[in-house]
Design a protein around this motif. Structure first.
Motif, PDB file in Angstrom:
ATOM      1  N   LEU A   1       4.443   3.262 -27.163  1.00 48.40           N
ATOM      2  CA  LEU A   1       5.169   3.680 -28.350  1.00 48.40           C
ATOM      3  C   LEU A   1       5.100   2.527 -29.590  1.00 48.40           C
ATOM      4  CD1 LEU A   1       8.562   5.434 -27.511  1.00 48.40           C
ATOM      5  CD2 LEU A   1       6.588   6.471 -28.368  1.00 48.40           C
ATOM      6  N   GLY A   2       5.305   3.086 -30.752  1.00 50.09           N
ATOM      7  CA  GLY A   2       5.352   2.009 -31.981  1.00 50.09           C
ATOM      8  C   GLY A   2       3.838   1.809 -32.632  1.00 50.09           C
ATOM      9  N   ARG A   3       3.162   2.799 -32.416  1.00 51.05           N
ATOM     10  CA  ARG A   3       1.675   2.766 -33.088  1.00 51.05           C
ATOM     11  C   ARG A   3       2.006   2.769 -34.690  1.00 51.05           C
ATOM     12  NH1 ARG A   3      -1.759   6.729 -29.382  1.00 51.05           N
ATOM     13  NH2 ARG A   3       0.422   7.327 -28.454  1.00 51.05           N
ATOM     14  N   SER A   4       2.919   3.545 -35.150  1.00 48.74           N
ATOM     15  CA  SER A   4       3.268   3.639 -36.613  1.00 48.74           C
ATOM     16  C   SER A   4       4.152   3.001 -36.843  1.00 48.74           C
ATOM     17  CB  SER A   4       3.514   5.329 -37.002  1.00 48.74           C
ATOM     18  OG  SER A   4       4.874   5.440 -36.331  1.00 48.74           O
TER      19      SER A   4
ATOM     20  N   GLU B   1       6.964   3.475 -38.361  1.00 44.77           N
ATOM     21  CA  GLU B   1       8.118   4.346 -38.245  1.00 44.77           C
ATOM     22  C   GLU B   1       8.505   4.074 -36.676  1.00 44.77           C
ATOM     23  OE1 GLU B   1       5.472   5.360 -39.888  1.00 44.77           O
ATOM     24  OE2 GLU B   1       6.193   6.069 -41.774  1.00 44.77           O
ATOM     25  N   GLY B   2       7.550   4.226 -35.894  1.00 42.95           N
ATOM     26  CA  GLY B   2       7.874   4.168 -34.494  1.00 42.95           C
ATOM     27  C   GLY B   2       8.114   2.821 -34.017  1.00 42.95           C
TER      28      GLY B   2
ATOM     29  N   GLU C   1       9.599   0.565 -35.818  1.00 38.28           N
ATOM     30  CA  GLU C   1      11.186   0.460 -36.408  1.00 38.28           C
ATOM     31  C   GLU C   1      12.021   0.854 -35.468  1.00 38.28           C
ATOM     32  OE1 GLU C   1      12.953   2.014 -40.258  1.00 38.28           O
ATOM     33  OE2 GLU C   1      10.993   1.394 -40.564  1.00 38.28           O
ATOM     34  N   LEU C   2      11.558   2.053 -35.066  1.00 38.09           N
ATOM     35  CA  LEU C   2      12.453   2.866 -34.020  1.00 38.09           C
ATOM     36  C   LEU C   2      12.841   2.017 -32.902  1.00 38.09           C
ATOM     37  CD1 LEU C   2      13.917   5.523 -34.206  1.00 38.09           C
ATOM     38  CD2 LEU C   2      12.006   6.702 -33.084  1.00 38.09           C
TER      39      LEU C   2
END
Lengths: 705, 705
Positions: free
Chosen positions: B251-254, B256-257, B259-260
């Motif tokens: 996860l976290g490729r964007s 937004e992701g 940050e989440l």
């Protein structure tokens, strides 16, 4: 629709009679399939098998030829061998057949002989007034009336799921792929057409024939190449006007795939970026994933961003991991993630529902209850901060739809007119919940990535483009006339003169005839640039035909001599049209503005940052020409290399408005059919308010053949 | 494996006894699930429900506490509230429990108080010698022995498909997603672990505990963040040695992701590129699509490129459109497309099989027959030009597996030892053919994109990396000692001295104390560069603390005065450590070599082309430091902006070998824990054979706290 058009439409989609030319009586044969499928699907029109060797075919009376049928024939599917096709089309013409679909291969994809054969086929059909589909066509299907006239084995299911989507595919096998994979996802279709070589009718023309069809609420286009770009553009525009989504899956995104398209279809190759920009410009969405191609059209037909709401998407989840996946997938596709407004948050908190603090509205496993979900969904749908709501349903979707799936269905059913639309993405494999959601009128996706891609399509504006070339000013046209008589590659002076007539600013300059020497810069401000003018030196620097930063007459005179010596060594026999002496101009940055004719989609305007790195990074924006000022600004915004000109890291801003204006004016140049290619490179971008200056220009003109 | 390790392994995967702390007697409750699932799946170990308010739970005798059980407990799943967790762990310690999994949330992800609670939890478990999983853990599952000890609802199916894959997930809900989506694709699993916050045991450590498990032939890692990078690296290395594929979905490729991930897991954020480079370096493959995450591991465990064969993939198809899709999808993932050799082509043609001329071996609809397919497949499998064979099966896969699916199965069964491996991708929805293929031992994919991504993984070399920091030379270490005592940001003279001691060449230079003036360049060749030396001016140009191209002593003296005036205006009170006068060096191009400590994965070396555009295009290559010479060359090859230095468009080649050498030497710098960050920018790359010269250096050192 004219009555002739409506006649063709009926013959295409609901023929009263069908001739199956070359139908086999052996049910295991490919050529027996259309008759078997028509029968199995209860087609009520007349079916005439044409087979010169038999009296009956699969129980129906057979005829030796379409000429023997003695009744009107709306649609004929020709399943005869390649060599027989043209005669068969001629007979169809004599028999008054309206639409003919041809199965055989051996046409344009089969070398020179095949190309000739295809030309004859097209001419034969044209003379007979036949609407010709194929060759290499696996036929046509309308699920609504049992007109399943195809050789594609996938259609043997006699329980075709009906729907409101129409599929136009250049590949015949893919109509079966779309059918079978679509069915597995609960997606039904209205019509399928396999267009094959598009010898006569292409995807664009067929799309235009079907765009007003009330049963076709969305279109899927499987595209190997483009053969009728103008009609496709018109179809895209018309569909966008009607609010009918058109989604394309385009082959040839890799160089290997592109090469294959050429060998497989006998098609020309265009640039995949030009095709992409063409489809984008005409409101046709491109699916990256095949699942998106299948799933997005129905979703787009149903869901639109609510008027007056933002384009941000709020993600609600009962599962942290799944919700994070959805946000991540939306984020990498450029979708803005919305957060719930303070009043909505307060309302939920006062109902005892805590939402966490991040971008994800996570009700958590503990909140996976009907009442909690319902309250969260109805609150967020009405929340002005919500543009669209995507619900990532966690594990409860698999066995307990009453917990989180049911409240979605109820919220959608009870939604007020201006509420934000909802999309559901179950995270586990949950076919029953998907079915419940769909039956409940909720747009739902089985694949997380396809769901995210479809949502990204939903929130991105669709372009409805009407940009026509305006006639070039007479001054420009006559300069082209003059230049066209002499050479195909114009030298920079001729080229610049044409651009200047379109309003492109160039630096002050003088042109010295060959042999003339100083005082060369008479009246120009130093430093200056000197270039040898010649149509034979398109790459000035490589040839040594340019000298920069000359500070005085002495340096200029020396440069003029040195240049000629160097060029003579490198390019023997070059034509010497004199020396161009220009005031030297430097901008805050450089741009390249280019115009080309793509062999598939036609005139294309390109803008890029100048220099070799922009080329290496392929950092350019394309748009079909002519372009509008909006197009120009969007294109400039797409070019990353212009970041410094946008003030990146405090850099002084460049006059990108002036660049946009220049792009619009020159984009009309390709309206003159003789212009093959034109380029301004570099265009110096001066500080904001100070405009742009083109310092080199090149135009290539088609020579009369 | 030591006996203690094997003890833990048994307790983790095949406990003889399980305590369910907080088990509910109400079967609808979450906390009743583990007991229900253990029973339904025939777990033969002992199960002890712990519930202080009841005598029995779901038919089994209940205990007030683990301390009352009076028998050894291998595994305890704590389903008590957050506040009760630490006491419960303490009791588990007293009762001699080996492995404890904690369900509760409210730890590191829940602010300062939660972090304190987590620290206490970890300390309690450590003291008790407990192997702690969680908190936020949905438990552990072993499908082979009915040890289905999880609160995840997806496991309520009591007919879990067994397999040889093990799933390690930070997200608890995702183990259910993997189970359900995997089952739907015919994929079975051996074990699942939900690791939650990884307060004590992380994915790497758990992977190491399981890597030798013969039932785990491949691993799926669902990664939100990294908490035990060194163990994960070790796990990746060990798995690569054993030939066990490890595939991660990260996860976290964007943004937004990413940050989440921080808000959702209480994790630190690292750079997603650093994580990617870390996983790549340690042989852990990253799946782009979730389907690939599910489908690739089993395929990778089964199929390897045959020794001595190329890595090119030959695509055979019965459907032009489908075959073209497969080639396109392979092409965009960088897979080389092979073509059949002339002898193989001749052999097939003499058998009456024509293959077409393009990259696709298209047997066409007409060739979709058992004999034709079989002949084509066996010929191509033995063809030395084939590295791997991918068969795109057209519409026949849906209803007629005997035509094109059966010959694949038979060809694989009869394959000789050195034959090229086969992968099948049915183009239509064809679950029966997929099942036939899998039962027949053929690796097959339901999704075209996931199939292509998995094939790309198969043909890409897996890195098995063993790169340890060598101790820094004593001279370097003592320079760091010296510098560390003074400042956290070293000035460029101090920084350059450290780099120079590692062998990095700098231009000839002189350092003038503050106040000293000319003849400043005494002995240096003009032109020179002058810079003010100061730890307070990391961005020299912005501060006006640098002057380039000074041609003589006069210009130099003037520059020294002007600079100080300008800097004084801009940065009040800067420390003036004198003036650095350097010979001016220009290369063919510039590079940036940077070293950082990523908060998640540790030391990272970065190389990029110099200049603002490389920054805008994010054109950099990363690798965990220290690096090898191979790493350095691969990294340089990844940087597009070095194309001119590689001779793009006839440009003179730069000494990239020297750049690689420099990268390797400096990559060891981070072995000194005090070095926080170090950068050489720019490094001038001189023509081939002439080396590189660093013209500016910066080092940041952690200050003793």
């Amino acid at each position: 629709m004219t009555s002739r058009e409506s006649d063709y439409f009926r013959a295409l989609t609901a023929p009263r009679s069908v001739a199956l030319v070359g139908a086999s009586d052996d049910p295991t044969k490919l050529t027996a399939r259309p008759q078997r499928f028509l029968t199995a699907n209860g087609f009520t029109g007349k079916v005439f098998p044409i087979n010169p060797t038999r009296d009956t075919v699969l129980g129906l009376p057979a005829f030796r030829s379409v000429l023997d049928v003695g009744e009107p024939i709306d649609f004929a599917y020709l399943m005869v061998g390649t060599e027989r096709v043209i005669d068969a089309v001629r007979e169809c013409g004599e028999a008054g057949v309206r639409v003919v679909s041809v199965l055989a291969d051996g046409f344009a994809e089969a070398g020179e002989e095949g190309r000739k054969r295809q030309a004859e086929l097209v001419e034969t059909a044209r003379r007979a007034g036949i609407f010709l589909i194929g060759p290499n066509s696996m036929g046509a299907v309308n699920t609504e009336n049992g007109f399943v006239c195809t050789t594609n084995a996938a259609f043997r299911e006699n329980n075709l799921r009906k729907g409101k989507l129409t599929v136009l595919s250049q590949s015949g096998s893919i109509i079966g792929t779309v059918l079978s994979r679509g069915h597995a996802r609960g997606i039904g279709f209205s019509k399928f057409f396999s267009l094959g070589n598009e010898a006569s009718v292409g995807i664009g023309e067929l799309g235009l024939a079907l765009v007003d069809d009330p049963s076709s609420e969305g279109f899927l286009l499987f595209i190997e190449t483009l053969r009728d770009a103008p009609a496709l553009a018109e179809f895209g525009r018309r569909a966008a006007e009607l609010g009918k989504p058109v989604v394309a899956y385009v082959l040839g995104r890799s160089s290997e795939g592109q090469e294959l398209a050429v060998s497989h279809t006998g098609a020309l190759t265009g640039s995949s970026r030009a095709i992409a920009s063409f489809l984008d410009a005409h409101g046709i969405r491109r699916a990256d994933l095949f699942d998106t191609f299948l799933e997005a059209p129905a979703a787009l037909a149903r869901i639109r961003p609510a008027a007056g709401r933002s384009r941000d998407v709020t993600v609600v989840s009962t599962t942290g991991g799944g919700g994070a996946m959805v946000i991540d997938q939306l984020g990498i596709r450029g979708v803005g993630i919305g957060r719930c407004s303070a009043p909505a948050r307060a309302a939920l908190e006062s109902a005892g529902i805590a939402l966490g603090s991040g971008a994800l509205v996570d009700v958590t496993l503990a909140g996976t209850r009907y009442d909690t979900m319902k309250k969260v969904l109805t609150t967020l749908m009405e929340d002005p901060a919500t543009g669209m709501l995507v619900v990532a349903v966690g594990s409860s979707a698999q066995f307990n739809p009453e917990l989180a799936v049911k409240p979605i269905i109820d919220s959608v059913r009870e939604a007020t007119a201006g509420a934000a639309p909802i999309v559901a993405i179950p995270i586990p494999h949950a076919p029953d919940s998907l079915e419940l959601l769909r039956q409940g009128g909720v747009t739902a996706f089985g694949s997380i990535e396809a769901g995210a891609e479809a949502v990204a399509m939903m929130v991105a504006p669709v372009r409805q483009r009407e940009s026509r070339a305006s006639a070039l000013p007479p001054a420009v046209a006559s300069l082209i006339d003059e230049a066209a008589s002499s050479s195909s590659v114009l030298d920079e002076v001729q080229s610049a003169r044409i651009f200047a007539a379109l309003g492109v600013p160039f630096p002050a300059h003088r042109l010295l005839p060959p042999g003339e020497t100083g005082p060369a810069a008479n009246g120009l401000e130093f430093p200056v640039v000197a270039k040898i003018v010649s149509p034979d030196l398109p790459h000035k620097s490589d040839a040594g035909a340019i000298r920069l930063g000359l500070r005085d007459e002495g340096a200029l005179a020396a440069a003029m001599t040195e240049m000629r010596e160097e060029v003579r060594r490198k390019v023997s026999g070059f034509r010497d049209n004199g020396t161009l002496v220009q005031e030297m101009r430097r901008g805050l940055g450089e741009a390249l503005v280019g115009m080309t004719r793509d062999p598939l989609v036609g005139p294309i305007l390109t803008v890029a940052a100048g220099g070799i790195l922009a080329e290496i990074y392929e950092d350019a924006a394309l748009c079909p020409a002519p372009i509008t000022l909006d197009d120009a600004h969007r294109m400039i915004a797409e070019v990353k290399g212009f970041a410094p000109l946008r003030g990146y890291r405090g850099a002084p801003r460049g006059d990108l408005d002036a660049l946009a204006g220049l792009m619009v004016s020159v984009s009309h140049l390709l309206a003159d059919e003789r212009i093959e290619e034109a380029e301004l490179n570099p265009v110096m971008v001066l500080p904001e308010g100070q405009g742009v200056v083109a310092v080199d220009a090149l135009i290539r003109i088609s020579t009369p053949s």
